[in-house]
Scaffold this active site. Structure first.
Site, short mmCIF file in Angstrom:
data_model
loop_
_atom_site.label_atom_id
_atom_site.label_comp_id
_atom_site.label_asym_id
_atom_site.label_seq_id
_atom_site.Cartn_x
_atom_site.Cartn_y
_atom_site.Cartn_z
CG ASP A 16 -2.05 0.98 1.11
OD1 ASP A 16 -2.39 1.38 -0.03
OD2 ASP A 16 -2.61 1.37 2.15
N GLY A 19 -0.18 5.38 -4.47
CA GLY A 19 -0.83 6.64 -4.86
C GLY A 19 -0.20 7.81 -4.14
CG HIS A 33 -0.65 2.06 -9.23
ND1 HIS A 33 -0.80 1.70 -7.91
CD2 HIS A 33 -1.74 2.81 -9.54
CE1 HIS A 33 -1.93 2.20 -7.45
NE2 HIS A 33 -2.52 2.88 -8.41
CB SER A 61 -8.62 -5.31 -2.90
OG SER A 61 -9.29 -4.07 -3.06
CG LEU A 127 9.82 -16.72 -3.65
CD1 LEU A 127 10.59 -16.00 -2.55
CD2 LEU A 127 9.24 -15.68 -4.58
C1 IPE Z 1 -5.37 -2.70 -0.11
O1 IPE Z 1 -5.05 -1.35 -0.27
C2 IPE Z 1 -5.35 -3.38 -1.43
C3 IPE Z 1 -4.05 -3.48 -2.09
C4 IPE Z 1 -2.90 -3.08 -1.61
C5 IPE Z 1 -4.07 -4.12 -3.37
P1 IPE Z 1 -6.18 -0.23 -0.41
O2 IPE Z 1 -5.49 1.07 -0.52
O3 IPE Z 1 -7.14 -0.58 -1.48
O4 IPE Z 1 -6.94 -0.35 1.00
P2 IPE Z 1 -7.93 0.67 1.71
O5 IPE Z 1 -8.96 1.03 0.70
O6 IPE Z 1 -7.14 1.86 2.13
O7 IPE Z 1 -8.48 -0.08 2.88
C1 IPE Z 2 -1.77 0.21 -3.29
O1 IPE Z 2 -1.47 1.57 -3.36
C2 IPE Z 2 -1.95 -0.39 -4.65
C3 IPE Z 2 -3.34 -0.72 -5.00
C4 IPE Z 2 -4.36 -0.67 -4.19
C5 IPE Z 2 -3.58 -1.14 -6.36
P1 IPE Z 2 -2.63 2.66 -3.30
O2 IPE Z 2 -3.01 3.02 -4.69
O3 IPE Z 2 -3.75 2.23 -2.43
O4 IPE Z 2 -1.85 3.87 -2.63
P2 IPE Z 2 -2.45 4.93 -1.62
O5 IPE Z 2 -2.96 4.16 -0.42
O6 IPE Z 2 -3.56 5.64 -2.32
O7 IPE Z 2 -1.30 5.80 -1.29
MG MG Z 3 -4.11 2.47 -0.43
#
Ligand code: IPE
Ligand code: IPE
Ligand code: MG
Length: 237
Positions: A16, A19, A33, A61, A127
């Protein structure tokens, strides 16, 4: 000299913070990403070098479909591209790929790419890399229960465990989430029952070998009791 600690057999990661990594640099989220893919490549190599046999990562997800259409299509495109670009190298490094998640909703192109990557790496043994894509813990439990019901198999902990999408690997020992949030967001709801949880403030693109080693050090400092008392655990050590 004390023997080096035994590495966890299975590490799971909620990758996570992509973004935010991009936004801090005034870049589009997709740039985060893309950098996340680089970070994953580095992490896979580091895990293999440290003797970790299974790495499971959360890449998309069930709930991520709720993001803006442009980000969703960008992520699909990124996956398709990463597959063609990365699979030969990963395979050379002994990585066996598994894609875990619902195939419904994915384009034919993405679906074909996943199947091809799995078959091309099926012989590798160094792995196991499980990429959870279009995955949700609730989806997994529901699909496992539906499979058993359709076959008339009684639902027990064991039968359900065997019908889950991660039945080919042991449960995770260590579950890491980067990006500072302290929640599971529907990841490995069943399998994480006894995982050691580790939350890192680092954004996923910044999660490097040193950060992984910090997580592993924290893991080694934990006492895993599985319901027993500390005295019982010490007596068996
Ligand atoms: C969880 O992250 C899913 C992935 C890392 C793929 P999100 O950024 O989607 O989770 P929430 O929405 O903050 O709970
Ligand atoms: C996790 O990073 C990747 C995916 C959920 C695909 P995010 O895109 O959720 O990044 P933040 O949480 O917005 O920083
Ligand atoms: Mg996120």
């Amino acid at each position: 000299m004390a023997a080096p600690p035994v590495p966890p057999r299975h590490v799971a990661i909620v990758m996570d913070g992509n973004g935010r990594w991009a936004q801090r640099r005034f870049l589009p989220r997709l740039a985060g990403h893309k950098q996340g893919v680089e970070s994953l490549r580095r992490c896979v190599r580091a895990c293999a070098q440290r003797g970790i046999g299974v790495l499971t990562v959360f890449a998309f997800s069930s709930e991520n479909w709720n993001r803006p259409a442009e980000e969703v299509s960008g992520l699909m495109e990124l996956l398709a591209k990463a597959l063609t670009r990365e699979v030969p190298q990963l395979s050379q490094e002994g990585v066996r790929l598994h894609f875990v998640g619902a195939r419904a909703g994915l384009s034919d192109k993405v679906r074909a790419g996943l199947e091809l990557a799995q078959s091309q790496t099926a012989h590798n043994t160094r792995l196991v890399l499980n990429v959870c894509f279009n995955y949700g813990g609730r989806w997994d439990i529901a699909q496992a229960a539906a499979q058993l019901a359709a076959r008339g198999v009684p639902i027990t902990e064991e039968s359900l465990d065997r019908a889950l999408a991660l039945a080919h690997v042991p449960d995770p020992d260590l579950l890491i989430r980067t990006g500072g949030e302290m929640r599971l967001s529907n990841f490995l709801l069943w399998q994480a029952a006894y995982a050691e949880l580790y939350f890192s403030e680092r954004l996923w693109p910044d999660f490097d070998e040193a950060a992984l080693d910090e997580a592993l050090a924290a893991y080694h400092a934990r006492e895993r009791r599985f319901g027993q008392t500390s005295e019982q655990v010490q007596a068996c050590a």
